[in-house]
Design an enzyme around this catalytic site. Structure first.
Site, PDB file in Angstrom:
ATOM      1  N   LYS A 141      58.010-104.501  23.602  1.00 33.40           N
ATOM      2  CA  LYS A 141      59.253-105.236  23.340  1.00 33.40           C
ATOM      3  C   LYS A 141      59.108-106.015  22.048  1.00 33.40           C
ATOM      4  CE  LYS A 141      61.654-106.087  27.704  1.00 33.40           C
ATOM      5  NZ  LYS A 141      62.118-107.133  28.648  1.00 33.40           N
ATOM      6  N   GLU A 174      67.171-107.296  44.922  1.00 30.90           N
ATOM      7  CA  GLU A 174      68.002-108.333  45.534  1.00 30.90           C
ATOM      8  C   GLU A 174      68.090-108.198  47.056  1.00 30.90           C
ATOM      9  OE1 GLU A 174      69.311-107.719  41.290  1.00 30.90           O
ATOM     10  OE2 GLU A 174      68.950-106.387  42.996  1.00 30.90           O
ATOM     11  N   ARG A 198      74.754-107.062  45.306  1.00 31.69           N
ATOM     12  CA  ARG A 198      73.864-105.961  45.661  1.00 31.69           C
ATOM     13  C   ARG A 198      73.160-106.208  47.001  1.00 31.69           C
ATOM     14  NH1 ARG A 198      70.464-104.165  40.460  1.00 31.69           N
ATOM     15  NH2 ARG A 198      71.419-102.133  40.740  1.00 31.69           N
TER      16      ARG A 198
END
Length: 629
Positions: free
Chosen positions: A290, A376, A404
């Site tokens: 990243k 979740e 979710r």
């Protein structure tokens, strides 16, 4: 200020995939270098997601170079990493408008480009969608044998692979075995020794025709001799295990290749070419960094995940102006204070430690802190298990992410009436991330659930006290609060339980025509509107249970009740008021003000509030139009 694309001569030749594919392969490295520089200079002037895109430059170029996009389907998971994709699919001249009102969408968006095959915003959906597209491609090929076979490729990050949905999709794909490719963009590990020349060579070998033919022929030859077949299978696993990680993907039915250096564009092109025509589900593991190519982002990719406008020549991002604390910080501070008082407090987040304000808590109370990654559903049922054993679980979760885990909220928490506190961040309009992230629906989808107490604080101090109130309850409770800073009110360190289901009058004009019933952090705008309208103003505080005696009082004295909330009007807090008035047979006129029946596009919070007439002037305008009608 825009960046002049003419300053990037190689990139200028590759602003659409057909143009890119006309270039000789030896020119791709120059294209990548200029694409990374263009991305850096553009986002630094406009703001936006940053570190993830810097890490996918070479992969993006290689994919569009090898695959015949958009005929071949390329699906990006989440979309933070898709800025380079937007740049080389005809949108370079608009990249400076990304996340701005009427500008480019922050994520891949089907309405925006034929190259965006799936509109995304939340993670771990790419493999399921790719499998659906691969099944459709097989059906299309069967119906029209003369058409070229359509290839399907999903790119998923290592964080998104933590979600169960990704493995559900892979398990299905491994069973029915369509032709598709899943690329794992692994940016959590450094490029170590095994991701070098030897491993790149092995990846090419493992993806090449010679190895594939040998493997399949060997399996057929030995298929009639079970013990030898098993031995051959184990030998293959051990051989590959010497140069590649776990065989879990092979066990799910995928042919695993990698890991390879995701910043070596030529190795990526060679490997993708080899894999493109392999039969069945394929899995390519690449390792990237990243923030690649910009040292500050490489050193702190979390800080540079999404950035404001900044000077690339500086070693740090501009300091934010001193303002009131964010609601996320209010929650994080409360959590730390509460942990000092409650030995049984346990806190859970689905991969949102920084966003939910839990960094301090994770450091001060590591034994009480649980980051379950992008899962979740698991987060909510984990809390239920803790609550079953007498612990006080707090789930910090974004409003749009709680969607979710709706089944778990109902079945695993509410039905058993377990004392789980949901700290719901990013409720209401969040702004630049657009429809997938707006917290438009949580009141509506929670209000129908029995046993659940729902609180809507109007300022940061009330948020703190409501978190405490919910934590002390012996039943499920939710406190919803918005993205951004509070109103600047003084935060009382002493925590006090509020009376459940009790609102308060802010300004009583007695027998005037209008009473405004406010739910949440629009209170400041509602106060300004009430002053202009000569209206009584009530801060309702609780959506469930609602202060029915206060509604009775206001309805008796005011012919018109105006409800204001940062949630969808459909099924929201205003709807609860309507239902009560109807049940009581009261004839008051009611105007519900909130989010309309549409997905809210991206823009700043203030721009959206003004457009939807949710600021003070907009509330007044809506009320006056109501009178005119």
């Amino acid at each position: 200020m825009t960046v002049n694309i003419a300053d990037y001569p190689n990139l200028q030749k590759a602003l659409l995939p057909p143009e890119l594919r006309q270039l000789p392969q030896e020119q791709l490295q120059s294209v990548c270098e200029e694409l990374r520089a263009y991305l850096l200079n553009s986002v630094s002037k406009s703001s936006g997601h940053f570190a993830s895109g810097l890490g996918t430059v070479e992969l993006t170029v290689a994919l569009h170079y090898v695959y015949n996009t958009p005929y071949d389907r390329l699906i990006w998971d989440v979309g933070h990493q898709a800025y380079p994709h937007k740049i080389i699919t005809g949108r370079a001249d608009k990249i400076h408008t990304i996340r701005q009102k009427e500008g480019l969408h922050p994520f891949p968006w089907r309405e925006e480009s034929e190259y965006d095959t799936l509109s995304v915003g939340h993670s771990s959906t790419s493999i399921s969608a790719a499998l659906g597209m691969a099944i459709a491609a097989q059906a299309q090929k069967k119906a029209n044998p003369e058409q070229p076979a359509r290839k399907v490729c999903a790119v998923i990050g290592d964080g998104a692979m933590t979600a169960g949905m990704a493995f559900e999709a892979m398990n299905h794909a491994g069973d029915i075995k369509p032709d598709m490719l899943v690329i794992l963009n692994d940016n959590d590990m450094s490029i170590s020794e095994n991701v070098g020349a030897l491993n790149t060579h092995m990846a090419k070998l493992l993806s090449g025709n010679l190895y594939t033919t040998f493997r399949e022929s060997g399996k057929k030859l030995l298929s009639g001799i079970p013990p030898i077949k098993e031995l051959a299978s184990r030998a293959e696993e051990h051989l590959k295990g010497m140069v590649v990680p776990s065989t879990i993907f092979e066990e799910l039915g995928f042919n695993y290749i990698g890991p390879i250096d995701g910043h070596d564009v030529n190795a990526l092109v060679d490997t993708l070419r080899n894999m493109k025509n392999l039969q069945g589900p394929q899995f390519l593991h690449i390792v990237t960094k990243k923030g690649k190519g910009y040292e500050p982002a490489e050193n702190d990719p979390i800080k540079y995940h999404a950035v404001p406008k900044f000077d690339p020549n500086e070693t740090s991002l501009p300091a934010s102006k001193a303002t009131s604390p964010t609601y996320s910080k209010v929650f994080g501070d409360w959590l730390c204070d509460m942990a000092e008082q409650d030995d049984k407090l346990l806190a859970i987040t689905p991969a949102m430690r920084e966003g939910s304000g839990m960094v301090r808590f994770s450091k001060e109370h590591p034994e009480k802190y649980f980051d379950v990654a992008i899962a979740e559903q698991h987060a909510v049922t984990l809390a239920a298990g803790m609550a079953c054993e007498g612990y006080n679980a707090v789930v910090a979760i974004y409003s749009s992410f709680l969607q979710r885990a709706y089944d778990q909220l109902i079945h695993d928490v509410a039905i058993m009436n377990l004392p789980v506190l949901f700290a719901i961040d990013r409720a209401g309009v969040v702004g630049a991330d657009g429809p997938t992230h707006q917290g438009s629906f949580d009141i509506s989808f929670m209000r129908c659930i029995p046993n659940l107490v729902i609180m809507t604080p109007s300022d940061e101090n009330e948020c703190r006290q409501m978190l405490y109130t919910g934590h002390k309850l012996n039943q499920p409770a939710a406190v919803r609060y918005p993205r951004g800073t509070g109103l600047g009110v003084e935060i009382q360190q002493q925590m006090t339980e509020l009376e459940i289901g009790k609102g308060r009058i802010i300004n009583d004009m007695y027998d005037t025509t209008i009473a405004i019933l406010n739910f949440g952090t629009f209170l400041g705008e509602a106060e300004k509107a009430a002053e202009q309208l000569d209206a009584t103003l009530a801060d309702m505080r609780f959506v469930k249970p609602m202060d029915l005696s206060l509604i009775d009082d206001l309805a008796a004295r005011h012919p018109l009740l105006v409800t204001v909330e940062d949630n969808a009007i459909a099924g929201g807090a205003g709807s609860a008021v309507n239902e009560y008035l109807n049940m009581k047979g009261l004839g008051n006129k009611v105007l519900n003000i909130g989010l309309p029946d549409q997905f809210i596009k991206h823009g700043t919070q203030q721009e959206i509030y003004q457009e939807l007439e949710l600021d003070a002037d907009g509330i007044v305008a809506q009320v006056r139009r109501f009178f005119e009608r």
